[in-house]
Write a protein that holds these residues in place. Structure first.
Motif, PDB file in Angstrom:
ATOM      1  N   ILE A  31       0.870  -1.180   0.000  1.00  0.00           N
ATOM      2  CA  ILE A  31       0.000   0.000   0.000  1.00  0.00           C
ATOM      3  C   ILE A  31       0.906   1.228   0.000  1.00  0.00           C
ATOM      4  N   HIS A  32       0.884   1.993  -1.092  1.00  0.00           N
ATOM      5  CA  HIS A  32       1.793   3.139  -1.189  1.00  0.00           C
ATOM      6  C   HIS A  32       1.226   4.154  -2.173  1.00  0.00           C
ATOM      7  N   ASP A  33       1.431   5.430  -1.885  1.00  0.00           N
ATOM      8  CA  ASP A  33       0.830   6.472  -2.720  1.00  0.00           C
ATOM      9  C   ASP A  33       1.701   6.909  -3.889  1.00  0.00           C
ATOM     10  N   THR A  34       2.971   6.513  -3.914  1.00  0.00           N
ATOM     11  CA  THR A  34       3.832   6.903  -5.040  1.00  0.00           C
ATOM     12  C   THR A  34       4.471   5.711  -5.745  1.00  0.00           C
ATOM     13  N   ASP A  35       4.732   4.626  -5.029  1.00  0.00           N
ATOM     14  CA  ASP A  35       5.277   3.433  -5.688  1.00  0.00           C
ATOM     15  C   ASP A  35       4.252   2.879  -6.677  1.00  0.00           C
ATOM     16  N   LYS A  36       4.742   2.366  -7.794  1.00  0.00           N
ATOM     17  CA  LYS A  36       3.861   1.833  -8.826  1.00  0.00           C
ATOM     18  C   LYS A  36       4.251   0.394  -9.151  1.00  0.00           C
ATOM     19  N   SER A  37       3.272  -0.492  -9.138  1.00  0.00           N
ATOM     20  CA  SER A  37       3.481  -1.865  -9.592  1.00  0.00           C
ATOM     21  C   SER A  37       2.119  -2.529  -9.717  1.00  0.00           C
ATOM     22  N   SER A  38       2.112  -3.728 -10.272  1.00  0.00           N
ATOM     23  CA  SER A  38       0.849  -4.453 -10.442  1.00  0.00           C
ATOM     24  C   SER A  38       0.295  -4.961  -9.120  1.00  0.00           C
ATOM     25  N   SER A  39       1.113  -4.905  -8.058  1.00  0.00           N
ATOM     26  CA  SER A  39       0.645  -5.368  -6.746  1.00  0.00           C
ATOM     27  C   SER A  39       0.709  -4.251  -5.703  1.00  0.00           C
ATOM     28  N   THR A  40       0.632  -3.002  -6.174  1.00  0.00           N
ATOM     29  CA  THR A  40       0.654  -1.847  -5.274  1.00  0.00           C
ATOM     30  C   THR A  40      -0.592  -1.007  -5.499  1.00  0.00           C
ATOM     31  N   ILE A  41      -1.286  -0.664  -4.412  1.00  0.00           N
ATOM     32  CA  ILE A  41      -2.430   0.237  -4.515  1.00  0.00           C
ATOM     33  C   ILE A  41      -2.258   1.382  -3.526  1.00  0.00           C
ATOM     34  N   THR A  42      -2.966   2.467  -3.766  1.00  0.00           N
ATOM     35  CA  THR A  42      -2.859   3.641  -2.898  1.00  0.00           C
ATOM     36  C   THR A  42      -3.657   3.440  -1.613  1.00  0.00           C
ATOM     37  N   THR A  43      -3.330   4.258  -0.628  1.00  0.00           N
ATOM     38  CA  THR A  43      -4.083   4.201   0.626  1.00  0.00           C
ATOM     39  C   THR A  43      -5.548   4.550   0.387  1.00  0.00           C
ATOM     40  N   ALA A  44      -5.797   5.490  -0.513  1.00  0.00           N
ATOM     41  CA  ALA A  44      -7.180   5.897  -0.790  1.00  0.00           C
ATOM     42  C   ALA A  44      -7.977   4.734  -1.372  1.00  0.00           C
ATOM     43  N   LEU A  45      -7.390   4.020  -2.333  1.00  0.00           N
ATOM     44  CA  LEU A  45      -8.101   2.894  -2.944  1.00  0.00           C
ATOM     45  C   LEU A  45      -8.326   1.786  -1.923  1.00  0.00           C
ATOM     46  N   PHE A  46      -7.323   1.519  -1.104  1.00  0.00           N
ATOM     47  CA  PHE A  46      -7.464   0.478  -0.079  1.00  0.00           C
ATOM     48  C   PHE A  46      -8.620   0.809   0.859  1.00  0.00           C
ATOM     49  N   GLN A  47      -8.668   2.047   1.319  1.00  0.00           N
ATOM     50  CA  GLN A  47      -9.738   2.444   2.232  1.00  0.00           C
ATOM     51  C   GLN A  47     -11.095   2.407   1.535  1.00  0.00           C
ATOM     52  N   GLU A  48     -11.146   2.842   0.291  1.00  0.00           N
ATOM     53  CA  GLU A  48     -12.411   2.823  -0.455  1.00  0.00           C
ATOM     54  C   GLU A  48     -12.912   1.394  -0.638  1.00  0.00           C
ATOM     55  N   GLN A  49     -12.005   0.469  -0.928  1.00  0.00           N
ATOM     56  CA  GLN A  49     -12.406  -0.934  -1.079  1.00  0.00           C
ATOM     57  C   GLN A  49     -13.044  -1.462   0.207  1.00  0.00           C
ATOM     58  N   LEU A  50     -12.363  -1.236   1.327  1.00  0.00           N
ATOM     59  CA  LEU A  50     -12.853  -1.772   2.595  1.00  0.00           C
ATOM     60  C   LEU A  50     -14.174  -1.126   2.999  1.00  0.00           C
ATOM     61  N   GLN A  51     -14.265   0.183   2.867  1.00  0.00           N
ATOM     62  CA  GLN A  51     -15.501   0.871   3.245  1.00  0.00           C
ATOM     63  C   GLN A  51     -16.659   0.445   2.348  1.00  0.00           C
ATOM     64  N   SER A  52     -16.372   0.211   1.082  1.00  0.00           N
ATOM     65  CA  SER A  52     -17.414  -0.244   0.167  1.00  0.00           C
ATOM     66  C   SER A  52     -17.922  -1.627   0.563  1.00  0.00           C
ATOM     67  N   LEU A  53     -17.002  -2.529   0.889  1.00  0.00           N
ATOM     68  CA  LEU A  53     -17.418  -3.871   1.300  1.00  0.00           C
ATOM     69  C   LEU A  53     -18.231  -3.817   2.594  1.00  0.00           C
ATOM     70  N   LEU A  54     -17.804  -2.980   3.534  1.00  0.00           N
ATOM     71  CA  LEU A  54     -18.565  -2.824   4.774  1.00  0.00           C
ATOM     72  C   LEU A  54     -19.977  -2.325   4.485  1.00  0.00           C
TER      73      LEU A  54
END
Length: 378
Positions: free
Chosen positions: A45-68
C-alpha cells in the motif's frame, strides 16, 4: 383546547401503530453467500510506488468501506481457522491477507484497518527482519510487528518462508525447485529447516499460534506441502482465485486478488460475486434455543407452548411454529420458523443473533454457541 386534544390523539395513534407493527430482526441488508469465505490478497500500500501489486491508501480504504457498506463481514485469522474446522462464520465473510511483510502494512494499511476495526494477517519473509531497510521495498521491523499484534486482537502474522522467496536459476520457485545436484534428502532438509526458521523468528512477536503460511508466488508442490506440514504449518494459502470452503484442502487455500491498482471497489465486489459457490437447497443452521441462551450467559423457561429466553435485561418469547418472536411487547419477524425438534425448541442461528443483537458463532465439535469476539484496540 380541541386542537391540543387532536394532536394528543394523533400522537397516541402513531405510538400504538409503532408498537403493533412487527419489527424485522436487525441483520445484514444483503446475503451474497453463506458458509464460505472470500480470502483477499494484498501486498503493498503506497501512494507513489507503482506496480501491479501496489495500490494507494485511498483505494485500499475505499475498497474496505465499500465492502462494509454492502454488508460484508470481516473475520479474524482465528475465526477462519475455526471455520475450517467446522465452526460457523457470518454471511458474506471476508478474510484480509497481505504478503511479504512490507513496512507499508504498518505505515499505511494498519492505521486504516485499526480505524475500521478490520482484521488482517500479514505473511512475513523473516530473513528480512535482520535488516528491514535493506530490501528493495522496506520491510516491517520486529518492533512494528510486535506492536500491532499486541495492541490489537485482530492483527496476525504468518510465514512467507524465511529465505525461499525467490526464483532459482532454472526459473522454479525456491520452495519447490532443486538447487544444482541437490538430492531429495538435501531438498527436504532445506525446506524443512527454512520453515522452522520462519516460525522460530516470528515466535516472540505474537501470542497467537504460528501455524499458517502463504506460498511465495502462490506456488507449491506435494512434497513442499508435506514438508511445511511437518514443520507445524496447518493452513497454507495459494493465489488460486476461488472462494474458500470447509471442503477446501487446508494446505491449498485459495485467495482472490484485491491488491492491483485497477481493482475498484465495484470491481472487487463483482470479482467476489463471480466466485461465489452455488449452495442449492442449503438449510439454515438451527440451534437449541434454551442451550444457546445458557451458553450466552442467560436462561430459558417453558411457558405453555412457548419458550421464554432471558439474556441480561432483555426477555424474548419464542412461539413454536411461528416466524416471529416477541421482545418485551414488540413483535419481531424472523426469517425461519421456530420449531420443536426432538424435544427441543430450535431457532435458526442467524435469527437468534439478529434477535438479540449479537453476531454468533456455532462450533459443532463442542456444540456451543458464543458471541463473536469484537475487534478491539488495547
Amino acid at each position: 383546547m380541541s386542537k391540543r386534544i387532536a394532536i394528543t390523539i394523533l400522537l397516541s395513534l402513531i405510538g400504538l401503530t409503532l408498537l403493533l407493527t412487527p419489527l424485522q430482526a436487525k441483520r445484514s441488508p444483503d446475503i451474497y453467500y453463506q458458509d464460505q469465505v472470500a480470502v483477499l490478497m494484498y501486498h503493498h500500500i503506497h501512494d507513489t510506488d507503482k506496480s501491479s501489486s501496489t495500490i494507494t491508501t485511498a483505494l485500499f480504504q475505499e475498497q474496505l468501506q465499500s465492502l462494509l457498506s454492502k454488508g460484508y463481514h470481516f473475520i479474524t485469522l482465528s475465526e477462519f481457522k475455526q471455520y475450517m474446522e467446522g465452526a460457523t462464520v457470518p454471511s458474506n465473510a471476508v478474510l484480509v491477507t497481505f504478503d511479504d511483510g512490507y513496512q507499508s502494512f504498518y505505515t499505511a494499511a494498519y492505521p486504516i484497518l485499526k480505524s475500521l476495526r478490520i482484521p488482517a494477517v500479514n505473511y512475513v519473509i523473516t530473513n528480512d527482519l535482520a535488516n528491514p531497510m535493506g530490501s528493495y521495498i522496506p520491510s516491517m521491523s520486529k518492533e512494528q510487528i510486535s506492536e500491532m499484534t499486541h495492541a490489537t486482537n485482530f492483527i496476525d502474522i504468518g510465514c512467507h518462508t524465511n529465505n525461499l522467496h525467490h526464483k532459482l536459476s532454472d526459473g522454479n520457485a525456491a520452495l519447490v525447485g532443486r538447487l544444482d545436484a541437490e538430492s531429495d534428502d538435501a531438498f527436504k532438509q532445506r525446506v524443512l529447516k527454512d520453515t522452522q526458521a520462519c516460525v522460530g523468528k516470528l515466535a516472540g512477536l505474537t501470542d497467537a499460534p504460528l501455524d499458517t503460511m502463504a506460498y511465495p508466488f502462490g506456488i507449491t508442490s506435494p512434497m513442499a506441502t508435506e514438508l511445511i506440514q511437518q514443520a507445524g504449518i496447518r493452513y497454507a494459502f495459494t493465489i488460486t482465485p476461488e472462494m474458500a470452503t470447509r471442503s477446501t484442502d487446508h494446505l491449498l487455500i485459495p485467495r482472490i486478488n484485491a491488491g492491483s491498482p485497477g481493482i475498484t471497489p465495484a470491481l472487487l465486489h463483482r470479482s467476489i460475486q463471480r466466485r461465489v459457490l452455488a449452495q442449492p437447497g442449503s438449510a439454515p443452521l438451527r440451534v437449541d434455543a434454551a442451550a444457546a441462551a445458557a451458553q450466552l450467559g442467560g436462561s430459558a423457561s417453558a411457558e405453555g407452548g412457548a419458550l421464554r429466553l432471558r439474556l441480561g435485561r432483555e426477555a424474548f418469547t419464542l412461539q413454536v411454529n411461528a416466524k416471529a418472536a416477541t421482545r418485551g411487547v414488540t413483535r419481531v419477524v424472523l426469517r425461519e420458523p421456530v420449531l420443536r425438534e426432538h424435544g427441543q425448541v430450535t431457532i435458526a442461528l442467524d435469527d437468534l443473533g439478529a434477535l438479540i443483537g449479537l453476531p454468533l458463532v456455532y462450533t459443532p465439535a463442542t456444540g456451543t454457541v458464543a458471541a463473536r469476539v469484537t475487534p478491539s484496540v488495547k
